[in-house]
Design a protein around this motif. Sequence first.
Motif, PDB file in Angstrom:
ATOM      1  N   PRO A  11      61.515  -1.403  -4.441  1.00 21.84           N
ATOM      2  CA  PRO A  11      61.947  -0.011  -4.248  1.00 21.84           C
ATOM      3  C   PRO A  11      62.561   0.172  -2.869  1.00 21.84           C
ATOM      4  N   GLN A  12      63.578   1.040  -2.794  1.00 26.16           N
ATOM      5  CA  GLN A  12      64.326   1.225  -1.550  1.00 26.16           C
ATOM      6  C   GLN A  12      64.159   2.601  -0.931  1.00 26.16           C
ATOM      7  N   ILE A  13      63.804   3.596  -1.723  1.00 25.28           N
ATOM      8  CA  ILE A  13      63.770   4.981  -1.241  1.00 25.28           C
ATOM      9  C   ILE A  13      62.320   5.469  -1.212  1.00 25.28           C
ATOM     10  N   MET A  37      60.346  -4.391   0.058  1.00 23.48           N
ATOM     11  CA  MET A  37      60.659  -2.973  -0.092  1.00 23.48           C
ATOM     12  C   MET A  37      61.611  -2.536   1.024  1.00 23.48           C
ATOM     13  N   GLY A  38      62.336  -1.467   0.786  1.00 20.28           N
ATOM     14  CA  GLY A  38      63.302  -0.971   1.754  1.00 20.28           C
ATOM     15  C   GLY A  38      62.695  -0.028   2.776  1.00 20.28           C
ATOM     16  N   GLU A 104      66.622   1.054  -6.798  1.00 18.45           N
ATOM     17  CA  GLU A 104      67.495   2.198  -7.071  1.00 18.45           C
ATOM     18  C   GLU A 104      68.975   1.842  -7.054  1.00 18.45           C
ATOM     19  N   ASP A 105      69.381   0.937  -6.215  1.00 16.89           N
ATOM     20  CA  ASP A 105      70.806   0.639  -6.073  1.00 16.89           C
ATOM     21  C   ASP A 105      71.304  -0.522  -6.924  1.00 16.89           C
ATOM     22  N   ALA A 106      70.404  -1.294  -7.531  1.00 18.88           N
ATOM     23  CA  ALA A 106      70.847  -2.479  -8.263  1.00 18.88           C
ATOM     24  C   ALA A 106      70.109  -2.716  -9.573  1.00 18.88           C
ATOM     25  N   SER A 135      62.477   8.028  -9.975  1.00 14.43           N
ATOM     26  CA  SER A 135      61.189   8.702 -10.182  1.00 14.43           C
ATOM     27  C   SER A 135      61.182   9.517 -11.468  1.00 14.43           C
ATOM     28  N   ASN A 136      62.328  10.088 -11.849  1.00  9.07           N
ATOM     29  CA  ASN A 136      62.411  10.800 -13.128  1.00  9.07           C
ATOM     30  C   ASN A 136      62.277   9.839 -14.297  1.00  9.07           C
TER      31      ASN A 136
END
Length: 167
Positions: A11-13, A37-38, A104-106, A135-136
Amino acid sequence: MSILNLVLVEPQIPQNTGNIARTCAATGARLHLVGPMGFVIDDKKLKRAGLDYWHLLDITYYKDTAEFFSKNKGGEFFYFTTKGRHIHSDVQYPDNAYLVFGREDAGLPEQLLYQNPNFCVRLPMVDEARSLNLSNTVAIAAYEVLRQWNYPTLKWSGQLTKYKWED
Protein backbone atom coordinates in the motif's frame (compact mmCIF):
# COMPACT_ATOMS: atom_id res chain seq x y z
CA MET A 1 -16.22 -18.21 13.98
CA SER A 2 -15.61 -17.39 10.32
CA ILE A 3 -12.40 -15.57 9.50
CA LEU A 4 -11.96 -13.00 6.74
CA ASN A 5 -8.44 -11.90 5.79
CA LEU A 6 -7.87 -8.61 3.98
CA VAL A 7 -4.43 -8.33 2.41
CA LEU A 8 -2.83 -5.11 1.17
CA VAL A 9 0.22 -5.65 -1.02
CA GLU A 10 2.56 -2.66 -0.97
CA PRO A 11 0.00 0.00 0.00
CA GLN A 12 1.17 3.52 -0.86
CA ILE A 13 -1.40 5.91 0.61
CA PRO A 14 -1.66 6.03 4.41
CA GLN A 15 -5.24 7.34 4.43
CA ASN A 16 -6.42 4.35 2.38
CA THR A 17 -4.72 1.92 4.75
CA GLY A 18 -6.23 3.76 7.73
CA ASN A 19 -9.72 3.53 6.22
CA ILE A 20 -9.20 -0.17 5.49
CA ALA A 21 -7.98 -0.73 9.05
CA ARG A 22 -11.20 0.85 10.28
CA THR A 23 -13.21 -1.50 8.03
CA CYS A 24 -11.29 -4.43 9.52
CA ALA A 25 -11.95 -3.23 13.05
CA ALA A 26 -15.68 -2.80 12.38
CA THR A 27 -16.07 -6.20 10.72
CA GLY A 28 -13.64 -8.34 12.69
CA ALA A 29 -11.55 -9.03 9.58
CA ARG A 30 -7.83 -9.65 9.91
CA LEU A 31 -5.54 -7.14 8.23
CA HIS A 32 -2.34 -8.26 6.51
CA LEU A 33 0.08 -5.53 5.38
CA VAL A 34 2.68 -6.68 2.88
CA GLY A 35 5.69 -4.45 2.26
CA PRO A 36 7.38 -2.53 1.15
CA MET A 37 4.86 0.16 2.03
CA GLY A 38 4.92 3.74 0.79
CA PHE A 39 4.71 5.15 4.34
CA VAL A 40 5.71 4.34 7.88
CA ILE A 41 3.11 2.60 10.02
CA ASP A 42 3.01 5.37 12.62
CA ASP A 43 2.07 7.98 10.01
CA LYS A 44 -0.36 10.55 11.49
CA LYS A 45 -2.60 10.37 8.40
CA LEU A 46 -2.88 6.60 8.80
CA LYS A 47 -3.80 6.85 12.46
CA ARG A 48 -6.28 9.70 11.86
CA ALA A 49 -8.10 7.70 9.16
CA GLY A 50 -8.28 4.67 11.48
CA LEU A 51 -9.36 6.93 14.37
CA ASP A 52 -9.57 5.16 17.71
CA TYR A 53 -10.08 1.67 16.28
CA TRP A 54 -6.45 0.50 16.37
CA HIS A 55 -6.96 -1.51 19.55
CA LEU A 56 -9.61 -3.60 17.74
CA LEU A 57 -7.27 -4.68 14.94
CA ASP A 58 -5.80 -8.09 14.32
CA ILE A 59 -2.90 -6.99 12.11
CA THR A 60 0.14 -8.78 10.73
CA TYR A 61 3.06 -7.23 8.87
CA TYR A 62 5.20 -8.94 6.22
CA LYS A 63 8.36 -7.65 4.59
CA ASP A 64 7.29 -8.87 1.12
CA THR A 65 4.96 -11.22 -0.79
CA ALA A 66 7.35 -14.17 -0.43
CA GLU A 67 7.08 -13.95 3.37
CA PHE A 68 3.31 -13.47 3.20
CA PHE A 69 2.71 -16.56 1.06
CA SER A 70 5.16 -18.71 3.02
CA LYS A 71 3.38 -17.87 6.29
CA ASN A 72 -0.15 -18.37 4.91
CA LYS A 73 0.13 -21.67 3.06
CA GLY A 74 -3.12 -23.48 2.44
CA GLY A 75 -5.21 -20.32 2.30
CA GLU A 76 -7.65 -19.64 -0.50
CA PHE A 77 -6.65 -16.40 -2.17
CA PHE A 78 -8.82 -14.09 -4.26
CA TYR A 79 -7.00 -11.40 -6.20
CA PHE A 80 -8.95 -8.19 -6.72
CA THR A 81 -7.98 -6.51 -9.95
CA THR A 82 -9.49 -4.45 -12.73
CA LYS A 83 -8.06 -7.15 -15.02
CA GLY A 84 -10.12 -9.95 -13.47
CA ARG A 85 -12.47 -12.08 -15.55
CA HIS A 86 -14.85 -12.98 -12.71
CA ILE A 87 -17.25 -10.67 -10.86
CA HIS A 88 -16.67 -10.45 -7.11
CA SER A 89 -20.27 -11.25 -6.24
CA ASP A 90 -20.32 -14.43 -8.37
CA VAL A 91 -17.61 -16.06 -6.26
CA GLN A 92 -18.36 -18.22 -3.22
CA TYR A 93 -15.88 -17.29 -0.51
CA PRO A 94 -14.87 -20.00 1.97
CA ASP A 95 -14.09 -19.51 5.63
CA ASN A 96 -10.57 -18.12 6.09
CA ALA A 97 -10.61 -16.52 2.62
CA TYR A 98 -7.84 -14.10 1.76
CA LEU A 99 -8.90 -11.08 -0.31
CA VAL A 100 -5.72 -9.68 -1.85
CA PHE A 101 -5.43 -6.10 -3.11
CA GLY A 102 -2.52 -4.41 -4.87
CA ARG A 103 -0.94 -1.03 -4.58
CA GLU A 104 -2.99 2.00 -5.54
CA ASP A 105 -0.86 3.03 -8.50
CA ALA A 106 -0.08 -0.36 -10.06
CA GLY A 107 -2.36 -3.07 -8.67
CA LEU A 108 -1.09 -6.60 -8.21
CA PRO A 109 1.81 -8.02 -10.24
CA GLU A 110 0.55 -9.39 -13.56
CA GLN A 111 2.57 -12.59 -13.15
CA LEU A 112 0.63 -13.36 -9.95
CA LEU A 113 -2.65 -12.70 -11.76
CA TYR A 114 -1.65 -14.80 -14.78
CA GLN A 115 -0.77 -17.73 -12.50
CA ASN A 116 -4.20 -17.56 -10.79
CA PRO A 117 -6.78 -16.77 -13.52
CA ASN A 118 -9.71 -18.48 -11.77
CA PHE A 119 -9.14 -16.45 -8.61
CA CYS A 120 -8.87 -12.99 -10.20
CA VAL A 121 -12.03 -11.01 -9.49
CA ARG A 122 -13.20 -7.50 -10.25
CA LEU A 123 -15.92 -5.08 -9.32
CA PRO A 124 -18.00 -4.11 -12.36
CA MET A 125 -17.68 -0.48 -13.49
CA VAL A 126 -18.06 1.57 -16.63
CA ASP A 127 -15.39 1.09 -19.26
CA GLU A 128 -14.14 4.66 -19.02
CA ALA A 129 -13.31 4.36 -15.30
CA ARG A 130 -9.78 3.21 -14.53
CA SER A 131 -10.58 1.90 -11.04
CA LEU A 132 -12.29 2.57 -7.74
CA ASN A 133 -10.47 3.90 -4.69
CA LEU A 134 -8.68 1.08 -2.87
CA SER A 135 -10.44 1.59 0.47
CA ASN A 136 -13.85 1.60 -1.24
CA THR A 137 -13.01 -1.57 -3.16
CA VAL A 138 -11.89 -3.34 0.01
CA ALA A 139 -15.08 -2.35 1.86
CA ILE A 140 -17.32 -3.52 -0.99
CA ALA A 141 -15.45 -6.83 -1.23
CA ALA A 142 -15.43 -7.42 2.52
CA TYR A 143 -19.14 -6.81 2.86
CA GLU A 144 -19.94 -9.12 -0.04
CA VAL A 145 -18.10 -11.93 1.74
CA LEU A 146 -19.80 -11.10 5.04
CA ARG A 147 -23.21 -10.98 3.31
CA GLN A 148 -22.60 -14.47 1.92
CA TRP A 149 -21.67 -15.64 5.42
CA ASN A 150 -24.81 -14.01 6.89
CA TYR A 151 -22.77 -11.37 8.78
CA PRO A 152 -21.35 -13.63 11.50
CA THR A 153 -20.80 -11.95 14.87
CA LEU A 154 -21.87 -8.55 13.52
CA LYS A 155 -24.61 -6.52 15.17
CA TRP A 156 -27.72 -6.40 12.97
CA SER A 157 -29.52 -3.36 14.37
CA GLY A 158 -28.82 -0.07 16.06
CA GLN A 159 -30.54 2.20 18.54
CA LEU A 160 -31.48 5.83 18.35
CA THR A 161 -29.94 8.05 21.02
CA LYS A 162 -32.94 10.32 21.73
CA TYR A 163 -35.82 8.05 20.66
CA LYS A 164 -36.86 4.43 20.78
CA TRP A 165 -37.72 2.39 17.72
CA GLU A 166 -41.27 1.13 17.82
CA ASP A 167 -41.77 -2.55 17.10
